[in-house]
Design a protein around this motif. Structure first.
Motif, PDB file in Angstrom:
ATOM      1  N   ILE A  47      66.052  88.875  46.508  1.00 30.59           N
ATOM      2  CA  ILE A  47      67.331  87.818  46.681  1.00 30.59           C
ATOM      3  C   ILE A  47      68.455  88.218  45.839  1.00 30.59           C
ATOM      4  CG2 ILE A  47      68.018  85.635  46.782  1.00 30.59           C
ATOM      5  CD1 ILE A  47      64.959  84.698  47.038  1.00 30.59           C
ATOM      6  N   VAL A  48      69.730  88.712  46.432  1.00 31.46           N
ATOM      7  CA  VAL A  48      70.995  88.812  45.628  1.00 31.46           C
ATOM      8  C   VAL A  48      72.105  87.497  46.048  1.00 31.46           C
ATOM      9  CG1 VAL A  48      70.528  91.289  45.130  1.00 31.46           C
ATOM     10  CG2 VAL A  48      71.733  90.786  47.185  1.00 31.46           C
ATOM     11  N   ARG A  49      72.913  87.518  45.014  1.00 31.17           N
ATOM     12  CA  ARG A  49      74.093  86.629  45.315  1.00 31.17           C
ATOM     13  C   ARG A  49      75.281  87.323  45.089  1.00 31.17           C
ATOM     14  NH1 ARG A  49      72.779  84.115  39.583  1.00 31.17           N
ATOM     15  NH2 ARG A  49      72.559  86.158  39.235  1.00 31.17           N
ATOM     16  N   GLY A  50      75.447  88.371  45.409  1.00 31.24           N
ATOM     17  CA  GLY A  50      76.703  89.077  45.376  1.00 31.24           C
ATOM     18  C   GLY A  50      76.485  90.790  45.651  1.00 31.24           C
ATOM     19  N   PRO A  51      77.594  91.174  46.163  1.00 31.59           N
ATOM     20  CA  PRO A  51      77.329  92.596  46.388  1.00 31.59           C
ATOM     21  C   PRO A  51      77.147  93.587  45.166  1.00 31.59           C
ATOM     22  CG  PRO A  51      79.507  92.255  46.800  1.00 31.59           C
ATOM     23  CD  PRO A  51      78.813  90.900  46.595  1.00 31.59           C
ATOM     24  N   ILE A  52      77.633  93.350  44.066  1.00 30.86           N
ATOM     25  CA  ILE A  52      77.343  94.124  42.906  1.00 30.86           C
ATOM     26  C   ILE A  52      76.069  94.139  42.485  1.00 30.86           C
ATOM     27  CG2 ILE A  52      78.201  94.506  40.396  1.00 30.86           C
ATOM     28  CD1 ILE A  52      80.404  95.190  42.277  1.00 30.86           C
ATOM     29  N   GLU A  53      75.536  93.029  42.338  1.00 29.79           N
ATOM     30  CA  GLU A  53      74.040  93.002  41.691  1.00 29.79           C
ATOM     31  C   GLU A  53      72.972  93.391  42.916  1.00 29.79           C
ATOM     32  OE1 GLU A  53      73.295  88.890  40.670  1.00 29.79           O
ATOM     33  OE2 GLU A  53      72.549  88.308  42.612  1.00 29.79           O
ATOM     34  N   GLY A  54      73.554  93.336  44.223  1.00 32.16           N
ATOM     35  CA  GLY A  54      72.732  93.892  45.286  1.00 32.16           C
ATOM     36  C   GLY A  54      72.764  95.229  45.265  1.00 32.16           C
ATOM     37  N   ARG A  55      73.964  96.009  44.728  1.00 29.97           N
ATOM     38  CA  ARG A  55      73.776  97.577  44.982  1.00 29.97           C
ATOM     39  C   ARG A  55      72.853  98.012  43.644  1.00 29.97           C
ATOM     40  NH1 ARG A  55      75.107  99.994  49.664  1.00 29.97           N
ATOM     41  NH2 ARG A  55      76.753  98.579  50.726  1.00 29.97           N
ATOM     42  N   LEU A 104      67.094  75.620  40.144  1.00 26.83           N
ATOM     43  CA  LEU A 104      66.229  76.435  41.345  1.00 26.83           C
ATOM     44  C   LEU A 104      64.874  75.461  41.415  1.00 26.83           C
ATOM     45  CD1 LEU A 104      66.165  78.118  43.690  1.00 26.83           C
ATOM     46  CD2 LEU A 104      65.397  80.096  41.973  1.00 26.83           C
ATOM     47  N   SER A 105      64.228  75.393  40.278  1.00 24.29           N
ATOM     48  CA  SER A 105      62.892  74.923  40.253  1.00 24.29           C
ATOM     49  C   SER A 105      62.975  73.578  40.832  1.00 24.29           C
ATOM     50  CB  SER A 105      62.302  74.856  39.132  1.00 24.29           C
ATOM     51  OG  SER A 105      63.232  74.183  38.051  1.00 24.29           O
ATOM     52  N   LEU A 106      64.012  72.528  40.648  1.00 27.57           N
ATOM     53  CA  LEU A 106      64.374  71.187  41.265  1.00 27.57           C
ATOM     54  C   LEU A 106      64.537  71.586  42.693  1.00 27.57           C
ATOM     55  CD1 LEU A 106      64.353  68.272  40.896  1.00 27.57           C
ATOM     56  CD2 LEU A 106      66.699  68.606  40.245  1.00 27.57           C
ATOM     57  N   ALA A 107      65.399  72.601  42.972  1.00 30.07           N
ATOM     58  CA  ALA A 107      65.555  72.600  44.559  1.00 30.07           C
ATOM     59  C   ALA A 107      64.316  72.903  45.120  1.00 30.07           C
ATOM     60  CB  ALA A 107      66.783  73.751  44.748  1.00 30.07           C
ATOM     61  N   LEU A 108      63.650  73.914  44.705  1.00 29.69           N
ATOM     62  CA  LEU A 108      62.495  74.259  45.389  1.00 29.69           C
ATOM     63  C   LEU A 108      61.001  73.209  45.467  1.00 29.69           C
ATOM     64  CD1 LEU A 108      61.827  77.858  43.677  1.00 29.69           C
ATOM     65  CD2 LEU A 108      62.300  77.140  46.239  1.00 29.69           C
ATOM     66  N   PHE A 109      61.327  72.372  44.130  1.00 26.75           N
ATOM     67  CA  PHE A 109      60.400  71.161  44.410  1.00 26.75           C
ATOM     68  C   PHE A 109      60.691  70.012  45.263  1.00 26.75           C
ATOM     69  CE2 PHE A 109      59.519  66.816  42.942  1.00 26.75           C
ATOM     70  CZ  PHE A 109      58.192  66.840  42.474  1.00 26.75           C
ATOM     71  N   ASP A 143      75.839  79.864  43.327  1.00 23.22           N
ATOM     72  CA  ASP A 143      75.631  78.233  43.408  1.00 23.22           C
ATOM     73  C   ASP A 143      74.780  77.759  44.591  1.00 23.22           C
ATOM     74  OD1 ASP A 143      76.909  77.626  41.064  1.00 23.22           O
ATOM     75  OD2 ASP A 143      78.764  77.599  41.949  1.00 23.22           O
ATOM     76  N   ASP A 144      74.298  78.918  45.370  1.00 19.23           N
ATOM     77  CA  ASP A 144      73.797  78.514  46.591  1.00 19.23           C
ATOM     78  C   ASP A 144      72.473  78.524  46.345  1.00 19.23           C
ATOM     79  OD1 ASP A 144      73.197  78.412  49.380  1.00 19.23           O
ATOM     80  OD2 ASP A 144      73.487  80.496  49.734  1.00 19.23           O
ATOM     81  N   MET A 145      71.833  77.510  46.128  1.00 13.73           N
ATOM     82  CA  MET A 145      70.475  77.107  46.022  1.00 13.73           C
ATOM     83  C   MET A 145      69.980  77.055  47.482  1.00 13.73           C
ATOM     84  SD  MET A 145      69.661  76.945  42.591  1.00 13.73           S
ATOM     85  CE  MET A 145      71.328  78.159  42.662  1.00 13.73           C
TER      86      MET A 145
END
Length: 731
Positions: A395-403, A303-308, A266-268
């Motif tokens: 960009i990763v949101r946690g270590p599992i997907e990062g690995r 995310l597109s709204l946050a970037l906008f 949830d960290d936009m």
């Protein structure tokens, strides 16, 4: 060696039309022209943005023109692309050079109906191809007197790797078989001997190109591989250097240290900050356009709204969203705006993973890890087509997907691709039998017609018998009816056909459209969702902020001037299984060897990390009573204790192992994407398909080789794993 000029000249006017504006041919074009122009069935495999489409299409068209110039309006080349967006892109690329030689080019999808004018080249999807075979026959006095596609001399498959090991890929093979029969019948009526239809394809790099060539093009198909890649750079975490060459990072651990982190799903803010860094550090001249890939439609909206909100307050640029649930007009507007804007950011799901022309992309940001290395290469390959440098913001949101991502990036740099499972998906025969029967209108089909088609399409031993068993089961269930030795559609298939929608013609899992969301100011539908948002507050959708005005049959929204919560709509979707490739990348990313499957202890008890994926996970739970799935680690780990001795004992009992696999056939099938109609197959055949895909002998070998005990060599990897879980290692 033949020069570029001689190769282009050999194609006559077609060569000038396709290649005349270039100073030199690309390597992939040098390899493809001669075999395709000589009539070979070729799958051309090379990296993204290498000029594959023109390399295949130019000699294909030139060969047809050289044999017999077209004398009228007839479809001579049928091109098949996986998506409607790719159909549009291919049309835009081919229309110009084809018009130079006097050929017309058209599209046939649910969005464009150009078949009526019979263009020389017709571009379509597998589903519209199926529809044309069924619905575009000409009948006179109860007999077939012609067909829209009867004069097709060549087939072209674009982005063929997307059809690998999938129901839509097998559907294509059946459609080709039916087209060959149709053409043979048409030529026989004219007293002309049958000439084989040439089939060629363009594919990104795949793990088994020869296998894909045989599968899609037939036994005579051959693969032409053209190696080559562009340098990959990733945005560094350090302040000293902007972009780091991936080749300079020795292993997945070094790559992991350079991944950009977000604090959870949830960290936009962190994601926005990382993407802005690429734009800010790239300077106005270096980074004008960024394509951001995300794993879900809801995240695309948020995310597109946050970037906008952030980017447009700092710089004049376009920010948009692109995902499969947005209406076609919304998606095409986003593509066009991104392409023509000088500065732009576009957030997308897999809808832009393949070669839709959206202009030059300077940087690709990847949020999370895709399913496998091929998918990653497709995404990052959208970058740097002009500069020759692939620039990635990982960009990763946690270590599992990062690995998982660091392992995939390492594999991408080395050119190592994940193997794809191979199996005949007989569920496709269910739909193709219904489609072939519907093509005969009210005359029905003899069983021998359908079994003969099966023999022609999949000639391996046992094919006709399998087709016979499926037809028996379909008749028994009422899916088909039989009268006077002919098969007809049952009531449900007849209703589906009479509705004249695309549902009859496809083999992917059907998801309902859901509730329409309508823009109050224009009356146009923006998307369809499964559920409205929670009461009150603004809603993020397609990169903009909306307020819900009313909900009565449809959800009416209006542009919101300010944020009051920014909820998201819910889209119809089921949780994606953990594929074997993804699980293997998680293992490798942590630093475990191929056989290492550690048992680690933590505050909630022991966890066994098997790294086998969802299908293996289901089998292991049946083999090991008491082992349970772990939330957030599906397909990676089970809770409970296991020993190497127990695993070896289980692997040595082949009969018990095969028996359990057969009992679990339907559970195993769920994460394997075996096709929409798999459940309609005879039970025994369903078991055989699932067991063959899992490969009992291979599974037994995998099970016996698991090293559960953590040795000193493995301890650093185990420490990284425990840290990722927030545990203090106690193994």
């Amino acid at each position: 060696m033949v020069s570029d000029r001689e190769l282009v000249r050999s194609l006559g006017p077609v060569g000038r039309a396709f290649f005349g504006r270039f100073h030199a041919l690309r390597e992939v074009q040098r390899h493809a022209i001669e075999p395709i122009f000589s009539g070979k069935n070729v799958l051309l495999s090379s990296a993204t943005a290498s000029g594959k489409t023109e390399a295949v299409f130019a000699p294909l068209v030139a060969r047809i023109r050289a044999q017999a110039p077209s004398s009228g309006e007839e479809i001579l080349v049928l091109a098949v692309a996986p998506t409607r967006a790719l159909v549009n892109d291919l049309h835009a690329r081919l229309q110009g050079p084809l018009s130079e030689i006097g050929w017309s080019c058209g599209r046939q999808t649910s969005d464009h109906q150009d078949k009526v004018r019979r263009p020389h080249v017709l571009i379509t999807t597998p589903e519209s191809f199926d529809s044309m075979l069924v619905r575009d026959s000409k009948w006179e006095h109860g007999a077939l007197a012609g067909h829209l596609l009867a004069n097709v001399e060549a087939l072209f498959i674009d982005e063929a790797h997307l059809f690998e090991s999938s129901p839509r890929g097998d559907q294509l093979v059946w459609l080709f078989g039916r087209l060959r029969r149709l053409r043979e019948h048409a030529l026989r009526q004219e007293g002309i001997s049958f000439e084989e239809v040439q089939v060629c394809a363009a594919s990104a790099t795949v793990s088994n190109p020869e296998g894909l060539a045989r599968r899609l093009l037939g036994e005579g198909g051959r693969a032409v591989l053209v190696p080559g890649s562009r340098e990959i750079e990733i945005l560094s975490t350090g302040a000293a250097t902007d972009w780091v060459p991936l080749e300079g990072l020795a292993d997945p651990e070094a790559i992991y240290a350079n991944l950009l982190l977000a604090d959870g799903p949830d960290d936009m803010d962190s994601i926005v900050r990382h993407v802005w860094r690429a734009i800010e550090r790239g300077s106005v001249t270096d980074c004008r356009k960024v394509l951001v890939f995300v794993p879900s439609r809801a995240l695309c909206d948020r995310l597109s709204l946050a970037l906008f909100d952030t980017f447009t307050s700092r710089r004049e640029l376009f920010v948009g969203a692109h995902h499969g649930s947005l209406e076609r007009a919304m998606r095409e507007d986003a593509e066009q705006e991104f392409s023509r804007s000088r500065d732009a950011v576009l957030v997308a799901t897999t809808t832009l993973e393949v070669g839709i022309d959206i202009g030059d992309v300077d940087v690709v940001a990847v949020v999370g890890a895709p399913p496998d290395t091929s998918s990653l290469l497709q995404r990052i390959g959208r970058s740097g087509r002009r500069s020759g440098h692939v620039r990635v913001v990982p960009i990763v949101r946690g270590p599992i997907e990062g690995r998982a991502l660091c392992s995939m990036l390492d594999a991408a740099c080395r050119g190592s691709l994940d193997p794809a499972p191979q199996a005949r998906l007989w569920s496709v025969f269910v739909q193709q039998a219904a489609s072939h029967i519907a093509q005969a209108r009210k005359r029905g089909r003899r069983r021998t017609d359908l079994i003969g088609l099966a023999q022609a399409v999949w000639p391996e031993q046992g094919g006709p018998m399998t087709a016979q068993q499926i037809l028996d089961a379909l008749v028994e269930r009422g899916e088909l009816t039989e009268s006077r030795g002919r098969l007809f559609l049952g009531e449900e298939w007849s209703d589906r056909f009479e509705r004249a929608g695309g549902d009859f013609h496809h083999n992917f899992e059907a998801g309902g459209q859901g509730i329409p969301v309508v823009d109050a100011s224009t009356g146009e539908v923006i998307t369809h969702v499964s559920q409205p948002p929670a009461e009150g507050g603004s809603v993020a959708l397609a990169g903009r902020r909306w307020n819900v005005v009313s909900q009565s049959g449809e959800i009416v929204v209006a542009s919101a001037p300010a944020a009051t919560g920014d909820a998201t709509f819910q889209y119809a979707a089921r949780a994606a299984p953990t594929g074997r490739s993804y699980a293997e990348h998680v293992r490798r990313g942590f630093g475990f060897g191929a056989a290492e499957a550690p048992l680690v202890s933590g505050p909630r008890g022991p966890l066994w990390f098997h790294f086998g994926g969802s299908a293996y996970d289901a089998v292991l739970r049946a083999l090991l009573p008491g082992m349970k799935s772990v939330r957030g680690l599906f397909g990676l780990a089970l809770s409970g204790v296991v020993t190497e001795q127990a695993l070896r004992a289980l692997s040595s009992d082949q009969n018990r192992l095969t028996g359990i696999l057969r009992q679990l056939a339907d559970d195993i099938a769920a994460p394997m994407s075996l096709g929409r109609y798999h459940d309609l197959l005879p039970e025994e055949l369903r078991k055989t398909i699932a067991v063959d895909l899992l490969d009992p002998e291979g599974f037994a070998g995998w099970l016996a080789s698991r090293e559960v005990t953590i040795s000193e060599r493995v301890r650093p990897a185990a420490h990284r794993l425990c840290s990722a879980l927030g545990w203090t290692e106690n193994a």
